[in-house]
Design a protein around this motif. Structure first.
Motif, short mmCIF file in Angstrom:
data_model
loop_
_atom_site.label_atom_id
_atom_site.label_comp_id
_atom_site.label_asym_id
_atom_site.label_seq_id
_atom_site.Cartn_x
_atom_site.Cartn_y
_atom_site.Cartn_z
N VAL A 2 0.83 -1.21 0.00
CA VAL A 2 0.00 0.00 0.00
C VAL A 2 0.87 1.26 0.00
N PHE A 3 2.02 1.21 0.67
CA PHE A 3 2.91 2.37 0.68
C PHE A 3 3.48 2.64 -0.71
N LEU A 4 3.88 1.59 -1.39
CA LEU A 4 4.42 1.76 -2.75
C LEU A 4 3.36 2.30 -3.69
N ASP A 5 2.15 1.76 -3.60
CA ASP A 5 1.08 2.22 -4.49
C ASP A 5 0.73 3.69 -4.22
N GLU A 6 0.65 4.06 -2.96
CA GLU A 6 0.33 5.45 -2.62
C GLU A 6 1.47 6.36 -3.07
N GLY A 7 2.70 5.92 -2.90
CA GLY A 7 3.85 6.72 -3.30
C GLY A 7 3.89 7.02 -4.79
N ARG A 8 3.45 6.06 -5.59
CA ARG A 8 3.42 6.26 -7.05
C ARG A 8 2.47 7.39 -7.44
N LEU A 39 5.66 16.00 4.39
CA LEU A 39 4.69 16.02 5.48
C LEU A 39 3.28 15.71 4.95
N ALA A 40 2.95 16.23 3.79
CA ALA A 40 1.64 15.91 3.18
C ALA A 40 1.55 14.42 2.88
N HIS A 41 2.64 13.84 2.41
CA HIS A 41 2.68 12.40 2.15
C HIS A 41 2.49 11.61 3.46
N LEU A 42 3.18 12.03 4.53
CA LEU A 42 3.02 11.34 5.81
C LEU A 42 1.58 11.37 6.29
N GLU A 43 0.91 12.49 6.10
CA GLU A 43 -0.49 12.58 6.50
C GLU A 43 -1.37 11.61 5.70
N THR A 44 -1.03 11.43 4.43
CA THR A 44 -1.79 10.52 3.58
C THR A 44 -1.62 9.07 4.03
N ILE A 45 -0.40 8.70 4.43
CA ILE A 45 -0.16 7.30 4.82
C ILE A 45 -0.29 7.07 6.32
N ALA A 46 -0.66 8.11 7.08
CA ALA A 46 -0.72 8.00 8.54
C ALA A 46 -1.60 6.85 9.00
N GLY A 47 -2.75 6.67 8.38
CA GLY A 47 -3.64 5.58 8.77
C GLY A 47 -2.99 4.23 8.60
N HIS A 48 -2.22 4.07 7.54
CA HIS A 48 -1.53 2.80 7.30
C HIS A 48 -0.42 2.59 8.33
N ILE A 49 0.29 3.66 8.67
CA ILE A 49 1.34 3.56 9.68
C ILE A 49 0.72 3.17 11.01
#
Length: 93
Positions: A2-8, A39-49
């Motif tokens: 999920v992190f790789l997909d979101e990062g793309r 920081l915007a990216h971290l907020e997007t993946i925060a739920g996954h973390i």
């Protein structure tokens, strides 16, 4: 995955790599244009973390960048305990 997909989906992320050694230790590298974009990216993946639960298995977080960008990252809870390096020289393609 999920992190790789979101990062793309994030054009400001310039690289996103996972590597594993023979002992199973994972090295995760991300490179962004700026602290604000990261920081915007971290907020997007925060739920996954947060779903990962206890992150005590993280051995080390290292962050490198210009001093002005590093200051923006130091209060983020996902980067607590990070080691910060001020960039001096280098280049990117």
């Amino acid at each position: 995955r999920v992190f790789l997909d979101e990062g793309r989906e994030r054009p400001h992320l310039k690289s996103y790599t996972f590597a594993r050694n023979a002992d199973g230790l994972v090295h995760w590298t991300e490179r962004a244009d700026s602290a604000d974009e990261y920081l915007a990216h971290l907020e997007t993946i925060a739920g996954h973390i947060d779903q990962l639960g206890d992150v005590q298995d993280i051995e080390r977080i290292e962050v490198a960048g210009p001093p002005s960008e590093l200051e923006k990252l130091k209060t983020n809870k996902y980067l607590a305990g990070a080691v910060y390096y001020e960039t001096e020289e280098g280049w990117n393609r």
